[in-house]
Motif scaffolding. Structure first.
Motif, PDB file in Angstrom:
ATOM      1  N   CYS A  55     -10.617  -5.013   0.574  1.00  0.00           N
ATOM      2  CA  CYS A  55      -9.851  -4.500   1.584  1.00  0.00           C
ATOM      3  C   CYS A  55      -9.391  -5.233   2.609  1.00  0.00           C
ATOM      4  O   CYS A  55      -9.923  -6.358   2.869  1.00  0.00           O
ATOM      5  CB  CYS A  55     -10.624  -3.309   2.084  1.00  0.00           C
ATOM      6  SG  CYS A  55     -10.907  -1.907   0.972  1.00  0.00           S
ATOM      7  N   LYS A  94       0.483   3.469  -2.889  1.00  0.00           N
ATOM      8  CA  LYS A  94      -0.898   4.084  -3.347  1.00  0.00           C
ATOM      9  C   LYS A  94      -0.495   5.528  -3.201  1.00  0.00           C
ATOM     10  O   LYS A  94      -1.364   6.644  -3.684  1.00  0.00           O
ATOM     11  CB  LYS A  94      -2.027   4.153  -2.060  1.00  0.00           C
ATOM     12  CG  LYS A  94      -2.683   2.530  -2.351  1.00  0.00           C
ATOM     13  CD  LYS A  94      -3.598   2.312  -1.085  1.00  0.00           C
ATOM     14  CE  LYS A  94      -4.323   1.085  -1.311  1.00  0.00           C
ATOM     15  NZ  LYS A  94      -4.671   0.306   0.106  1.00  0.00           N
ATOM     16  N   MET A 138      -2.812  -0.844  -6.210  1.00  0.00           N
ATOM     17  CA  MET A 138      -2.682  -0.956  -4.751  1.00  0.00           C
ATOM     18  C   MET A 138      -1.257  -1.677  -4.347  1.00  0.00           C
ATOM     19  O   MET A 138      -1.188  -2.056  -3.142  1.00  0.00           O
ATOM     20  CB  MET A 138      -3.752  -1.642  -4.213  1.00  0.00           C
ATOM     21  CG  MET A 138      -4.109  -3.029  -4.829  1.00  0.00           C
ATOM     22  SD  MET A 138      -5.313  -3.780  -3.781  1.00  0.00           S
ATOM     23  CE  MET A 138      -4.810  -5.646  -3.937  1.00  0.00           C
ATOM     24  N   SER A 147      -6.093   3.438   3.845  1.00  0.00           N
ATOM     25  CA  SER A 147      -5.525   2.660   2.961  1.00  0.00           C
ATOM     26  C   SER A 147      -6.671   1.490   2.087  1.00  0.00           C
ATOM     27  O   SER A 147      -6.569   0.344   2.063  1.00  0.00           O
ATOM     28  CB  SER A 147      -4.648   1.669   3.618  1.00  0.00           C
ATOM     29  OG  SER A 147      -3.544   1.296   2.744  1.00  0.00           O
ATOM     30  N   ASN A 175      -8.417  -0.382  -0.293  1.00  0.00           N
ATOM     31  CA  ASN A 175      -8.084  -0.935  -1.618  1.00  0.00           C
ATOM     32  C   ASN A 175      -9.112  -0.893  -2.864  1.00  0.00           C
ATOM     33  O   ASN A 175      -8.778  -0.560  -3.670  1.00  0.00           O
ATOM     34  CB  ASN A 175      -7.820  -2.430  -1.224  1.00  0.00           C
ATOM     35  CG  ASN A 175      -6.541  -2.882  -0.803  1.00  0.00           C
ATOM     36  OD1 ASN A 175      -5.567  -1.943  -0.674  1.00  0.00           O
ATOM     37  ND2 ASN A 175      -6.631  -3.899  -0.241  1.00  0.00           N
ATOM     38  N   SER A 200       0.763  -1.377  -0.154  1.00  0.00           N
ATOM     39  CA  SER A 200      -0.154   0.041   0.001  1.00  0.00           C
ATOM     40  C   SER A 200       0.899   1.462  -0.020  1.00  0.00           C
ATOM     41  O   SER A 200       0.278   2.319  -0.310  1.00  0.00           O
ATOM     42  CB  SER A 200      -0.963  -0.035   1.264  1.00  0.00           C
ATOM     43  OG  SER A 200      -2.032  -0.970   0.931  1.00  0.00           O
TER      44      SER A 200
END
Ligand code: ZN
Length: 451
Positions: free
Chosen positions: A229, A196, A303, A247, A249, A193
């Motif tokens: 997620c 991102k 992601m 975070s 997804n 992550s």
């Protein structure tokens, strides 16, 4: 009369040295002729930025007072050369010419002393990295964002350079721990992550008429692929900032309709993916290919899964350019060399690259990264005296437990110009987000240097 003869002799010797010996000495570090100088010149001492001795030659022995602590940053000079020992070899073997040293060399065969070298390293921060990574595999790198100075670079498992030659055969065969590898620069890991950050920047660079929001139900299905997620948590309606902090997804997967794989790939390459990093420390290229991958890998790339691989050094540089308002400073470890009397001989100056990102973009990214610590996935490291921003990551890998990441920046309130940028990875440390624990240890040490 005897005195005059002696003096003339010395002048002649000095002239000989300046005209002939200098040429021999100012050669490229890789030149083999330097090696034979080692028997004639006492290798200079290496210090941290506050004068702590990190490497010294005594009785023809190269000694490393902190053992394994600096194995990958200072490196070694007793089994080939590596790390700073290789990088600044020429300076360490550059004879410190004074009338006294020339006299002693001429008449008593005393060896010349090489120049001493001061690194950018902050010993207390390096120690904090070691403490944080105790009994864990991983890497920590800490940069000063405004200059690119490397304050700490630590990789574990490590080794003791003091007894390197007797352990060499064992160390090179240890494929399980790979202790000789500097994970900061040579380690390539899936980003999870922390990646991102890239689609977020891509989003901010697009001027959307309406902010893009998405209702997260804990999973999203695109074609034949369903992506969840973390723990299947449904985050509800999220905009970019909330999705970044939590975070989420599914938000970033949904973003694929607005940010094409091609534009994400272009941004990543602008931010040094698939590129040689501008730093004097040789670093593996981060790898990314989104365009042309199968549909699952394209989606997963948003992601940070897919086939993307990054080095900790690269991720610290990314954090550094965000907190430094879009300007990237080249990471460097050699600060300056000096004579035995302490006068500076060669000084490395910070060098910058033209702005990689506009300030209005980096200002928003800074706020989003601070939000992660204020109310997102990294509240565990929040503190009142130091502003911290960053992004957590849990990176799946096929062979073992997930890796734990945290990349970001920190600075005392209202003193952003003193910010550090860093990257922390704990291999197989996914459970309990171990990278945050390591970060906490580092920030504790950093806070002490700022009091
Ligand atoms: Zn979500």
């Amino acid at each position: 009369m005897a005195f005059i003869l002696f003096f003339v002799g010395m002048i002649a010797y000095l002239a000989y040295f300046t005209s002939f010996e200098r040429k021999k000495i100012s050669v490229h570090p890789s030149n083999r002729r330097l090696d034979h100088l080692e028997s004639e010149i006492v290798r200079g001492t290496i210090y941290d930025t506050n004068g702590v001795v990190l490497a010294i030659t005594e009785n023809d022995q190269r000694k490393y007072p902190f053992g394994s602590l600096y194995a990958h940053s200072v490196g070694y000079a007793n089994q080939g050369k590596n790390g700073a020992e290789a990088l600044v070899n020429t300076e360490l073997l550059y004879p410190d010419y004074t009338l006294k040293s020339i006299f002693e060399n001429a008449f008593f065969e005393e060896p010349f002393m090489g120049r001493d070298v001061v690194l950018t390293i902050e010993h207390t921060l390096q120690q904090s990295a070691e403490e944080g990574l105790k009994n864990k595999k991983g890497a920590v790198v800490i940069l000063e964002a405004s200059t690119g100075k490397i304050f700490a670079m630590y990789s574990n498992p490590t080794f003791n350079p003091n007894n390197l030659s007797s352990n060499w055969e064992y160390l090179i065969k240890d494929d399980v721990n790979s202790p000789l590898v500097n994970r900061v620069t040579q380690g390539l890991y899936p980003p999870g992550s922390i990646f991102k950050i890239l689609p977020s920047i891509a989003y901010l660079q697009n001027e959307f008429k309406e902010p893009f929001t998405h209702v997260c139900e804990g999973s999203i299905t695109k074609g034949e692929h369903t992506i969840r997620c973390f723990n299947g948590t449904a985050h509800g309606e999220v905009d970019l900032k909330a999705a970044f902090e939590k975070s989420c997804n599914t938000y970033f997967i949904a973003l694929e309709e607005y940010i094409s794989p091609q534009s994400l790939q272009n941004l990543a390459e602008k931010l040094l993916f698939n590129k040689t990093l501008p730093t004097e420390i040789e670093t593996s290229k981060s790898r990314l290919s989104i365009k042309g991958e199968d549909s699952f890998n394209v989606l997963a790339s948003y992601m940070g899964q897919g086939k993307t691989l990054v080095s900790p050094m690269h991720m610290a540089m990314l954090s550094s350019l965000i907190i430094n308002d879009g300007v990237l400073m080249e990471p460097y470890i050699f600060d300056y060399s000096m004579s035995k009397k302490g006068s500076i001989r060669l000084k490395n100056l910070p060098s910058y690259h033209s702005a990689y990102l506009q300030e209005e973009i980096t200002t928003q990214m800074q706020q989003m990264m601070i939000g992660v610590v204020e109310k997102g996935t990294a509240t565990a490291i929040k503190r009142s005296d130091i502003i911290i921003g960053g992004k957590t990551g849990t990176a799946q890998n096929e062979t073992s437990e997930d890796h734990s990441w945290f990349v970001g920046f920190a600075y005392p309130e209202n003193r952003k110009e003193e910010a550090i940028a860093f990257a922390v990875i704990v291999e197989n440390g996914g459970k309990g987000a171990q990278a945050l624990n390591v970060t906490r240890t580092i920030i504790d040490a950093y806070a002490k240097t700022k009091k």
